[in-house]
Design an enzyme around this catalytic site. Sequence first.
Site, short mmCIF file in Angstrom:
data_model
loop_
_atom_site.label_atom_id
_atom_site.label_comp_id
_atom_site.label_asym_id
_atom_site.label_seq_id
_atom_site.Cartn_x
_atom_site.Cartn_y
_atom_site.Cartn_z
N ASP A 106 -6.18 0.70 0.80
CA ASP A 106 -6.01 0.66 1.92
C ASP A 106 -7.14 -0.11 2.38
OD1 ASP A 106 -7.95 2.96 2.04
OD2 ASP A 106 -6.60 3.52 1.25
N LYS B 150 0.76 -1.02 0.63
CA LYS B 150 0.50 -0.15 0.30
C LYS B 150 0.84 1.51 -0.04
CE LYS B 150 -2.08 3.55 2.25
NZ LYS B 150 -1.72 4.59 2.68
#
Length: 205
Positions: free
Chosen positions: A135, A116
């Site tokens: 996320d 991420k």
Amino acid sequence: MDIDELMRRLFELYPDGCTVDMREPFFALISTVMSHRTRDDVTYPAAEKLFKRFSTPEEMAEAEVEEIETLIKDVGFYRVKAGRIKEISRILLEEYNGRVPDEMETLLKLPGVGRKTANCVLAHAFLKEDALAVDTHVHRISNRLGLVVTKNPEDTEIELKNVLPKKYWINVNILLVKFGQNVCRPVSPRCGVCILNDMCPKILL
DNA sequence: AAAACGGGGGC
DNA sequence: GCCCCAGTTTT
């Protein structure tokens, strides 16, 4: 599902981007590491305070870790993060000529940098068009809207890339973080004030 | 697969 | 006072 209309409404709702300059690779990398499991309205002021004191890998690598801790003490996991920030800065200096790498494989070697965070840096700082940062907000909201049906953020990244036009990849993360914090919250979503009700199969009202 | 890291903010 | 949070690392 009209994706263009969906994104148009989100852009209209949240026209302002991030207060940290995400086009600067070092700022993007460090502020994203700071943001782990921490709300952005707590992260940004702390990041700005940190960068005002130390703004380059050179300065950050030579800083006392205790001072970094003090500067970012408002964010969660601040001791772990301060150590990672200093170590990342040292590695950038010693291994990468003081530059932030612009490749996923290399970014993942840095402490505290997972998929991420690497995608955030690649998308926002290096404008890589194939990077999509997923996320928990992007994962949850994409599933609630029925854009994807997935069990984890890794699968969401793969599936969402098949559904969402590429031109939105760079922005969808920041938009959905704000939307996910203010409206489509993890628990008790505020469907009563949501502008996407007519598109959403999971209206709770 | 699950625990651990953790202070701030909403309620 | 209790619960949750822009993930990643370690067990």
